[in-house]
Every structure is written in structure tokens, then in C-alpha cells.
Design a protein around this motif. Structure first.
Motif, short mmCIF file in Angstrom:
data_model
loop_
_atom_site.label_atom_id
_atom_site.label_comp_id
_atom_site.label_asym_id
_atom_site.label_seq_id
_atom_site.Cartn_x
_atom_site.Cartn_y
_atom_site.Cartn_z
N ILE A 31 1.01 -1.25 0.07
CA ILE A 31 -0.12 -0.08 -0.03
C ILE A 31 1.01 1.17 -0.10
CG2 ILE A 31 -1.99 1.20 1.16
CD1 ILE A 31 -2.78 -1.35 2.20
N TYR A 32 0.71 2.29 -0.87
CA TYR A 32 1.46 3.28 -1.07
C TYR A 32 0.97 4.44 -0.29
CZ TYR A 32 3.93 0.31 -4.38
OH TYR A 32 4.56 -0.78 -4.64
N ALA A 33 0.31 5.45 -0.82
CA ALA A 33 -0.39 6.65 -0.25
C ALA A 33 -1.68 6.25 0.30
CB ALA A 33 -0.69 7.75 -1.24
N VAL A 48 -9.05 15.62 2.36
CA VAL A 48 -9.09 16.15 3.59
C VAL A 48 -7.36 15.93 4.22
CG1 VAL A 48 -9.59 16.02 6.22
CG2 VAL A 48 -11.17 15.44 4.44
N ALA A 49 -6.86 14.81 4.07
CA ALA A 49 -5.42 14.44 4.39
C ALA A 49 -5.00 13.33 3.71
CB ALA A 49 -5.41 14.53 5.90
N ALA A 50 -3.80 13.14 3.61
CA ALA A 50 -3.16 12.02 2.89
C ALA A 50 -1.66 11.58 3.43
CB ALA A 50 -2.95 12.09 1.51
N GLY A 55 5.46 8.24 5.56
CA GLY A 55 5.03 8.91 6.62
C GLY A 55 4.87 10.71 6.31
N ASN A 56 4.93 10.86 5.00
CA ASN A 56 4.93 12.35 4.72
C ASN A 56 3.32 12.60 4.56
OD1 ASN A 56 7.91 12.77 4.06
ND2 ASN A 56 7.64 11.88 2.31
N THR A 57 3.09 13.77 4.79
CA THR A 57 1.76 13.97 5.07
C THR A 57 1.49 15.53 4.17
OG1 THR A 57 2.00 15.41 7.10
CG2 THR A 57 1.47 12.98 7.41
N ASN A 58 -0.03 15.51 3.96
CA ASN A 58 -0.54 16.47 3.31
C ASN A 58 -2.06 16.76 3.89
OD1 ASN A 58 -0.60 18.68 1.20
ND2 ASN A 58 -1.94 17.23 0.02
#
Length: 121
Positions: A31-33, A48-50, A55-58
Motif C-alpha cells: 500500500i502506497y499513499a 482532507v489529508a493524505a 510518513g509524509n503528510t498533506n
């Protein structure tokens, strides 16, 4: 195939908190993002968020500082901690995952069934 099952939605008062969980199961090579989207009545679905596998977030600007996305890679699970909720956060929240089912296959995007979050006094 990959199945995503969300949990943790419900009714909360303004200023309250909820924690959403999404567990992936099925045939999974990697599983990637992973991410959370939401769709309010009469509006388009929005990110909303990814979070990446590393562990990089957006985050959407509207939730920065209030929501936190995290994941447990061995459990194929992603979480969304939502604090300081307001009525504008009311929506159906959907989990999304970019996954590969075998080492030979390409990646596909998978969706959960959605969980309702209602913020109201």
C-alpha cells in the motif's frame, strides 16, 4: 482485491473530537499513499489529508492544525484524529488507498464505504 473498512464516525458537539480508522484487507502486496476524503451534501468530494508509506503528510488548508493523519503499516491501517470540530466538518468521510495486489500488477485506487461525521449542538 483490496477492501477498506472505516469506523469511528458519529455525532459530536462543536469543539469536540473524533478519531476515524480505516483498515485495509484482502490481497495486498503493498500500500502506497493512503488518505481521507470527505463529501458534504451538495458539494464535491475533497481531500482532507493524505500520508505516504514513508510518513509524509498533506492536509487541506481548512483542517491544518486541527486534524492529524497517521498510519500503522504492519496493520494496513490509517487513522484521522479530528480535533476542534466545527459544523463545517460535517460530511461523509471516505478512506482511500493506492495499493498493489501482486508484485506484477500495477497500482489502483480503492475506496471505503464512508462513515458519517456530524458536528452539531
Amino acid at each position: 482485491q483490496v477492501q477498506l473498512v472505516e469506523s469511528g464516525g458519529g455525532l459530536v458537539q462543536p469543539g469536540g473530537s473524533l478519531r476515524l480508522s480505516c483498515a485495509a484487507s484482502g490481497t495486498i502486496f503493498s500500500i502506497y499513499a493512503m488518505g481521507w476524503y470527505r463529501q458534504a451534501p451538495g458539494k464535491q468530494r475533497e481531500l482532507v489529508a493524505a500520508i505516504t508509506s514513508g510518513g509524509n503528510t498533506n492536509y487541506a488548508d481548512s483542517v491544518k492544525g486541527r486534524f492529524t493523519i497517521s498510519r500503522d503499516n504492519p496493520k494496513n491501517t490509517v487513522y484521522l484524529q479530528m480535533n476542534s470540530l466545527n459544523p463545517e466538518d460535517t460530511a461523509v468521510y471516505y478512506c482511500n488507498a493506492n495499493a498493489q495486489v501482486t508484485y506484477l500488477s500495477g497500482t489502483n485506487y480503492y475506496w471505503g464505504q464512508g462513515t458519517q461525521v456530524t458536528v452539531s449542538s
